[in-house]
Each structure stands twice: as C-alpha cells, then as structure tokens.
Write an enzyme that holds these catalytic residues in place. Structure first.
Site, short mmCIF file in Angstrom:
data_model
loop_
_atom_site.label_atom_id
_atom_site.label_comp_id
_atom_site.label_asym_id
_atom_site.label_seq_id
_atom_site.Cartn_x
_atom_site.Cartn_y
_atom_site.Cartn_z
N ASN A 197 0.86 -1.19 0.00
CA ASN A 197 0.00 0.00 0.00
C ASN A 197 0.89 1.23 0.00
O ASN A 197 1.75 1.38 0.88
CB ASN A 197 -0.92 0.01 1.23
CG ASN A 197 -1.84 1.23 1.24
OD1 ASN A 197 -1.39 2.35 1.39
ND2 ASN A 197 -3.12 1.00 1.08
N SER B 285 -5.00 -0.20 -2.97
CA SER B 285 -5.47 1.17 -2.75
C SER B 285 -6.63 1.07 -1.76
O SER B 285 -7.59 0.34 -2.02
CB SER B 285 -5.91 1.78 -4.07
OG SER B 285 -6.20 3.15 -3.88
N GLU B 286 -6.55 1.77 -0.63
CA GLU B 286 -7.47 1.49 0.48
C GLU B 286 -8.92 1.87 0.21
O GLU B 286 -9.79 1.53 0.99
CB GLU B 286 -6.97 2.11 1.79
CG GLU B 286 -6.94 3.63 1.84
CD GLU B 286 -5.57 4.20 1.48
OE1 GLU B 286 -4.82 3.50 0.76
OE2 GLU B 286 -5.26 5.32 1.90
N ASN B 287 -9.18 2.57 -0.89
CA ASN B 287 -10.58 2.84 -1.22
C ASN B 287 -11.26 1.64 -1.86
O ASN B 287 -12.44 1.71 -2.20
CB ASN B 287 -10.70 4.07 -2.12
CG ASN B 287 -9.88 3.97 -3.38
OD1 ASN B 287 -8.74 3.51 -3.35
ND2 ASN B 287 -10.45 4.35 -4.49
N SER C 289 -11.48 -3.71 2.67
CA SER C 289 -10.15 -3.15 2.43
C SER C 289 -9.38 -3.00 3.74
O SER C 289 -8.20 -3.37 3.82
CB SER C 289 -10.29 -1.78 1.76
OG SER C 289 -9.03 -1.22 1.53
#
Lengths: 231, 218
Positions: free
Chosen positions: B23, B46-48, B88
């Site tokens: 990340n 990608s944390e979204n 996530s």
C-alpha cells in the site's frame, strides 16, 4: 415488491426531518449519491449529523449541504478538499468527529450487523483513543469503538432491481455496502433500475433486504477530483 | 546533497520483494510504484477498495468510477479485485498487506509516528493512516530528515499528536536509510553525497551507526 420503487429522489426523501443522522456513501466524489444529496439540500432539513468518509468539495457532493449550513456535525476520516468546511469549522459553526477510515468502515459495518462495539488496534495511544476503553488481548492493546447507525442512509449503485438488490461498479463501491446496512431507512439511487430477477444472484453486492427505497437517478455528473493520465 | 523525492522513492522500491502486496500513501510513496522492478510480481493495494492498481489511464480509459486513495484516476492490473472499504481495512488491519509506505511529519526513536495534525492548524484528517500503521507488517516512512530551518524531524520523542505508537521499523529520508530498534535510530545507509557524521549531527533522536553503514546506492 415494487413498493420500494420511487420515481425520483424528491419522492424517495419525502419524509426526511431535522436533527437526524444521515449516512452517506462515497469516497471523495466517487460513488456518492448525487441525486439524494441534491434532494436533501432542496428539502431544507436542518441540524444534520452526517456520517461520510469525506465532506465533498466546495461546490459538489456534501459541500452543497455545507454551503447551505444544513450540516451541524460531520463524522469523517478526511475533509481536506473543502475550503467551506475549513472556514465553518474554524469559526466554530460546525462540529467534527474524526474517525480513522478503517474504523469508520467497521463502525458502519458493525452498526448494520447488530454489533454495538468492537476492539480495534487502530488509534491506540493517540488522541482518537482518549476517553475510550482500552483493553489488552494477548499482550497487545486495542481500543473499543462503537457501531454507527442512522435514521437515513443514502447509497449509490450502478445497477439495482426493484427488490433493492444492488451491484456497484469498480471503486465506486467503497463505503456504500456498509452504509446500506446501517440505515433505518436506506435509499438507493442507481444508474440503471431493472426488473427483479434480471440480475444474477451470484453478482449481488448488497442484498435487497437492506434497501427500503430505490430509484433510478438522473443527470449523473460523476465529477473527477484528480484527473491523471499517462501519455 | 540530500536525496531528491525521486531518489527516496527509488531507494524504497528496493525494499519491495517478489510476491508482496504493497500500500503506497500519497506524495513520495506514490512515486515508489515507478521504480518497482518489472521482474517482481507485486500487487498494489489502494485502500478505497482495489487490490491490483495499474498505471494512470490514457485519455480514452479515464473512468470516474476507478480512482485511487489520492482520488486520481487509475487503471487495474491483471488479477485485480474490487471490494468495500470494510473489506479493504480488514486486509490492512488483519495483517494481509506486506508493506505500507507513508509520509511523516515526525518519527521518534521509539518508532512512534506523527503525520496527521498540527495543533492550531486546520486538520484535514487521518484518512487511513492510523489503520495502515496499526496493521501492516512492515511500515516504511518516506520523509524529509529536517524541516526548512534544519530542525530534525527524527525526534527523541514526537511533539505532534501521534498517528501510531511503536509501529515504525524503517525510515528512508533524504539523508539516509534508518532502522528503528530498541536502541533507537540505527543508520544503515547515508546519501551518497553526504557523510554518516553529517546525518548523525542532523538527527535529534539517539542514533548509532550500523557496523556496516555505507553510502546508499540510488
């Protein structure tokens, strides 16, 4: 089944009221319920507590409700893209509760799943843990965070059927699935509303039981915050 | 000469191993993707809600429904998957991400990090940073070693509100590569145009030289 279907956002939001908690899906401007936000602004309800990962930009998304000063309190993980927000907050006109992004997602998931609180490692030893219970499990500390529910939840999906089954598209999914579960009345707006039975049950992201009202949205702007291209 | 932003990113990319899930935060960390060897099989998270982030799209593939955590338009890599924010962060908190790279305002010799608020200034929020530092197995900080006045940002104790406690093991600054151990900062490598002594002098927190401390290769 079709009693869930409304003609538009105005009809679907016919009974919104002052002083309630509204949960709003989206990450930045991606996957936000554009029609519901506009209808909530037009309803002129006041003293809104709004739970949403971000606060929109000055002239779009939840920024529209900040301009009209309908929001009393925001619960978000990041609000950096909005000058109106900054001004109202610095003037003391707006309350703000920061919540780490993963904790916010889990609090909504827990709220919708009937879990009143849970322990998480996120934020231990920081300001976020102040005043909250901290407990050690197997030698590591965790902080107790509470589930979140709201009177109304607004989500945006790509496709939905008349029973309220929803399919999201790409990263527009983000917070929408948890928010859908955490509303007493969840209103889904979709780009395409289809007959019940035409979506593949294996592909449903949000089962219709979580959705009380659904309508096909119009005039999606889908604004991009940071258009970045490679040559 | 201290390292440029690109050189910091290039050095961090050397930490990435085959098979890693990584990340990358906003700023210098984003640049790391440009320097990861093509020979490695690496998935960017990608944390979204995306595992398998690809490069920025060409004009015809720009899609408002496909963005990264910095809200930039992106593409997917082969083997990509989409999921909710709760999934996530289950990945992140649950220790399923091998490495996370993020920026910092301060890091101290205990491995504490501060990167989300300056008292008295408008706070933008922590976003996913607190979850990332609490969850990733291997957190690498990309940062400037000193502020504009030359004050060390590698502190004895962080003065700003913390993002996470005892979670940082490695820093790549514009001055060097630093490991954080029970003995405080340990200098592993220094910028090619600097000396180890210069890095020690520029550091407020307790710093020792690794026995094999050497100039950085970037």
């Amino acid at each position: 089944m079709s009693k869930k279907v409304y003609q538009n956002a105005k009809e679907a939001l016919h009974d919104v009221k002052d002083n309630l908690t509204y949960l709003v899906g989206g990450f930045g401007l991606c996957g936000i319920p554009e029609n519901c936000i506009a209808a909530l602004r037009d309803s002129n309800v006041q003293n809104i507590t709004c739970v949403s990962n971000n606060a929109g930009v000055d002239d779009f998304g939840l920024g529209l409700l900040l301009q009209t000063r309908q929001i009393k309190k925001m619960m978000s993980s990041y609000v950096g893209e909005n000058a109106t927000f900054e001004k109202q907050y610095m003037n003391g006109e707006l309350e703000l509760e920061f919540c780490p992004q993963g904790t916010l997602a889990e609090r909504l998931r827990a709220g919708g799943a009937g879990i009143p609180a849970f322990y998480t490692p996120t934020g231990v030893g920081t300001k976020i843990a102040e005043g909250k219970e901290v407990r050690a499990f197997e030698g590591r500390e965790f902080v107790l965070e509470k589930g979140i529910t709201g009177e109304f939840a607004f989500v945006k999906a790509w496709k939905g059927d008349k029973f309220g089954n929803l399919i999201y598209r790409k990263t527009a999914r983000n917070f929408n699935p948890m928010i859908a579960t955490a509303g007493k009345i969840t209103i889904a707006e979709v780009e395409e509303l289809v007959e019940t039975g035409t979506l593949d049950p294996d592909q449903i992201h949000t089962p219709g039981v979580y959705v009380q009202r659904i309508f096909q949205g119009t005039n999606y702007e889908k604004r991009i915050e940071q258009k970045t291209v490679s040559k | 000469m201290p390292l440029s932003r690109e050189q910091i990113a290039k050095r961090i990319a050397q930490e990435v191993q085959d098979g890693y899930t990584v990340n990358l935060g906003i700023g210098i960390p984003t640049l790391v993707a440009n320097y990861i060897s093509q020979d490695l099989s690496v998935m960017l998270q990608s944390e979204n809600g995306l595992l398998g982030m690809g490069p920025f799209p060409t004009e015809e593939y720009v899609d408002a429904d496909l963005i990264n955590a910095g809200k930039q338009t992106i593409t997917t890599a082969l083997g990509a998957s989409f999921f909710s924010s709760a999934d996530s962060f289950a990945m992140i908190r649950g220790g399923h991400i091998d490495m996370t790279v993020l920026g910092a305002m301060e890091v101290d010799e205990m491995g504490n990090i501060a990167n989300w608020m300056v008292p008295g200034k408008m706070i933008k929020g922590m976003g996913g940073a607190m979850d990332l530092v609490a969850g990733a197995k291997n957190v690498i900080v990309a940062m400037q070693h000193t502020d504009r006045e030359g004050n060390s940002k590698l502190r004895t104790k962080c003065t700003l509100p913390l993002t996470g406690v005892r979670c940082i093991k490695k820093i790549v600054s514009d001055f060097g590569v630093i490991e954080i151990t029970d003995q405080g900062f340990v200098l592993l490598e220094y910028a090619p145009d600097m000396t180890a002594d210069q890095v020690l002098k520029a550091t407020e927190g307790k710093m020792t030289l690794h026995p094999e401390c050497k100039p950085m290769k970037v």
